[in-house]
Design an enzyme around this catalytic site. Structure first.
Site, PDB file in Angstrom:
ATOM      1  N   GLU A 295       0.888  -0.887  -0.569  1.00 41.72           N
ATOM      2  CA  GLU A 295      -0.121  -0.085  -0.418  1.00 41.72           C
ATOM      3  C   GLU A 295       0.803   1.703  -0.368  1.00 41.72           C
ATOM      4  O   GLU A 295       0.070   2.652  -0.569  1.00 41.72           O
ATOM      5  CB  GLU A 295      -0.949  -0.104   1.065  1.00 41.72           C
ATOM      6  CG  GLU A 295      -1.511  -1.047   1.524  1.00 41.72           C
ATOM      7  CD  GLU A 295      -2.407  -1.273  -0.024  1.00 41.72           C
ATOM      8  OE1 GLU A 295      -2.690  -0.532  -0.807  1.00 41.72           O
ATOM      9  OE2 GLU A 295      -2.844  -2.599   0.166  1.00 41.72           O
ATOM     10  N   TYR A 382      -2.452  -7.417 -10.664  1.00 43.02           N
ATOM     11  CA  TYR A 382      -1.374  -7.353  -9.995  1.00 43.02           C
ATOM     12  C   TYR A 382      -0.169  -8.540 -10.360  1.00 43.02           C
ATOM     13  O   TYR A 382       1.476  -7.649 -10.132  1.00 43.02           O
ATOM     14  CB  TYR A 382      -1.671  -8.241  -8.459  1.00 43.02           C
ATOM     15  CG  TYR A 382      -2.726  -7.180  -7.557  1.00 43.02           C
ATOM     16  CD1 TYR A 382      -2.760  -6.687  -6.646  1.00 43.02           C
ATOM     17  CD2 TYR A 382      -3.957  -7.752  -8.357  1.00 43.02           C
ATOM     18  CE1 TYR A 382      -3.414  -5.708  -6.072  1.00 43.02           C
ATOM     19  CE2 TYR A 382      -4.790  -6.704  -7.377  1.00 43.02           C
ATOM     20  CZ  TYR A 382      -4.208  -5.474  -6.586  1.00 43.02           C
ATOM     21  OH  TYR A 382      -5.669  -5.170  -5.690  1.00 43.02           O
TER      22      TYR A 382
END
EC number: 3.4.11.-
Length: 613
Positions: A295, A382
């Site tokens: 993140e 991803y």
């Protein structure tokens, strides 16, 4: 610029939001946000456009003023998950570059897909209700009408009134906190870096804070704040230092982590200033903090430099996986890059097997016309995205690629781009005379093949030093008569155990029910607080049809709302005990976030879409 995002109905080619002011009250009794939202929109035509079209979904609009004067507006017919476009009359149009001010009185409705409301009973200390938002991919439009596309970025002012502590995706103006009617407080936040609508975020509840680094705090329930601080403080500063060395200095001021209640549907959401994180990362062993490295990486890839639509989502997530692994390698050692990539390869194989190797959702770039981006959400952008970035890194060499990284993020900072603009940026950088020796290699890149071929990408050679021991133990189990001991996994990291369990999941012949029981007991997988490990074990037990594990699975499904765990567990439980799967879902459906609930309904064949298939 022409509109290029199929997931928005807004005419952002004609008008572009420059600043958004949210003056909202959090009403816990009525479970809604109400107030006014002001959009400052810049005209991109010379008076040709006579209306502003915004995305909206299940949001109640009471009135609209254009430059302080009431104007005509109409909410058009709903178009599935894309919502109901809001058409606002601009009778005179506006000169190119002129900014108009749109003030809307709004209220969210019970159908809002971006908010989750928890009763005090659903929180850990049971003292206060809790509310949080999750706007990605296309759910900001259910909070207030907006240009709900990653191709538009705006600065934000938050003026949020609540009886409980508020956090938002901005920097707090603590000095401006003011009493409102009835003892509520107005919490003010500013976001001076332009962000897309999906990064608008709010949470409110009984929230306490503790420092975890020089620029970082953790925010969570008062009873959990100490254990969250312990879990995160060791790595936070190291992650930040490594990230800044790799790209360039952090642009957002603070980096904080809000650890949410367990029904949060994702591992983390990269809301700027405040990452929203699942409590499943707080496992008491510091084994799941890679989520924070991920993140944090979004502060550059995704938040500062953003894919222009969900069709090019790999530019956000593939780059972020790459940066995350570089950060982890810098902090823990080079072998951890390959180790994490091997774990990711397994997740990618699983996702592609779930869709089917020829499915369009396994392409790097996906045509989203008529598609709900949530339906296409998977590990593919991803991990396949990571392999695109890592392929280019290996092709030109690490030393050269490390010079490209800050160039790319500087060139596209505060902007949005598509895959072809990324390609052009890469080619432009490596067209310099000092890279002449790479010319033939770069000319050989099959960009179209990389972007549009479904299925697995070519698998690179990885350093397997950290996984060989995991595969060796799995081989012993494959023989069928292995007697396990807790010493088998002494000194292993949580991720090494995950690699081992992933190998066992892949056995052609599942374990027997008895073997599955032995596995869970010997390696302490039944009582562990680490939900990653517990889920991986339960998937083995379900495949082994170990009925003694079924109730444990059902119990876990009532304790976590993270889709990474909920969806595969429901799919696996449904195969062996559909009645239990259905009663478990029915019992917990109000605990799950609306996004998670909708996905689980599809997995269990309960949604209208699933019934049609």
């Amino acid at each position: 610029m022409a509109a290029r995002d199929p997931s928005t109905a807004s005419n952002y080619d004609a008008w572009k939001t420059k600043h958004t002011t949210a003056n909202l009250r959090i009403d816990f009794d009525d479970k809604c946000l109400r107030g006014s939202v002001v959009l400052e929109l810049e005209s991109r035509t010379a008076k040709e456009s006579k209306e502003i079209v915004l995305d909206s979904s299940y949001v109640s609009v009471e009135s609209i003023k254009l430059n302080d004067v009431q104007t005509k507006w109409e909410i058009k017919e709903r178009n599935g998950p894309m919502g109901s476009p809001l058409h606002i009359s601009v009778p005179e149009g506006a000169d190119s570059g002129e900014v108009v001010r749109l003030e809307m009185a709004v209220k969210t409705t019970p159908q809002c897909t971006a908010l989750q409301w928890l009763t005090p009973a659903q929180t850990s200390n049971k003292k206060a209700p809790f509310m949080f938002s999750q706007a990605q991919a296309c759910h900001a439009r259910s909070l207030f009408p907006c240009q709900d596309t990653p191709d538009v970025k705006s600065t934000y002012s938050f003026n949020i009134t609540s009886p409980h502590v508020v956090v938002a995706s901005g920097v707090a103006n603590d000095g401006d906190k003011a009493e409102a009617d009835g003892g509520d407080k107005v919490y003010k936040y500013e976001q001076n870096v332009p962000i897309p609508s999906y990064l608008f975020a709010l949470a409110s509840g009984d929230i306490a804070m503790a420092p975890i680094g020089p620029r970082s705090s953790v925010a969570t329930g008062p009873d959990e704040v100490k254990e969250c601080q312990w879990e995160l403080e060791e790595d936070m500063g190291k992650f930040m230092d490594a990230a800044e060395r790799l790209v360039f200095p952090y642009k957002w001021g603070e980096y904080n982590v809000l650890v949410l209640p367990p029904s949060f549907p994702y591992g983390g959401m990269e809301n700027p200033i405040y990452t929203f994180a699942t409590p499943t990362i707080i496992s008491g062993d510091r084994q799941n903090t890679d989520v924070i490295a991920h993140e944090l990486s979004h502060s550059w890839s995704g938040n500062l430099v953003t894919s222009c639509s969900w069709e090019h989502y790999w530019l956000n997530e593939g780059w972020t996986m790459y940066l995350e692994r570089r950060i982890i390698a810098a902090v823990r050692g080079p072998a951890y890059f390959d180790f994490s990539a091997l774990l990711g390869w397994k997740h990618l194989e699983d996702a592609i097997e779930e869709f089917g190797a020829d499915h369009k959702f396994t392409q790097l770039c996906i045509n989203h016309k008529g598609i709900d981006p949530d339906d296409a959400f998977s590990t593919v952008p991803y991990e396949k995205g990571f392999h695109m970035v890592y392929y280019l890194d290996r092709l030109v060499g690490r030393k050269n690629f490390d010079k490209f990284i800050p160039y790319y993020f500087t060139k596209w900072a505060n902007k949005s781009l598509d895959s072809y603009e990324f390609k052009d940026t890469f080619l432009e950088f490596f067209d310099k005379p000092e890279y002449a020796d790479l010319k033939d290699k770069i000319a050989g890149i099959d960009w179209e093949g990389r972007f549009y071929t479904p299925g697995l990408p070519p698998k690179p050679e990885f350093d397997t030093s950290l996984v060989d021991v995991c595969y060796a133990l799995a081989d012993k189990w494959k023989k069928g008569d292995y007697t396990p001991s807790s010493k088998d996994v002494d000194g292993w990291t949580g991720n090494q155990k995950l690699v081992f369990l992933g190998s066992v999941q892949d056995f052609e012949q599942p374990l027997s029910a008895e073997q599955a029981k032995q596995l869970g007991n010997a390696y302490d997988l039944i009582e562990t607080k680490n939900v990653e490990l517990k889920t991986a074990y339960y998937l083995i037990a379900l495949r082994a049809q170990d009925s003694t594990a079924y109730q444990g699975v059902a119990d876990l499904l009532g304790q976590v709302g993270r889709m990474k765990f909920v969806r595969p567990l429901f799919r696996a439980l449904n195969k062996v005990d559909r009645p239990l799967a259905l009663t478990t879902f029915e019992k917990n459906k109000d605990f799950y976030h609306p996004i998670c609930r909708a996905m689980a309904e599809k997995d269990l064949g309960l949604s209208d879409d699933a019934k049609k298939e």
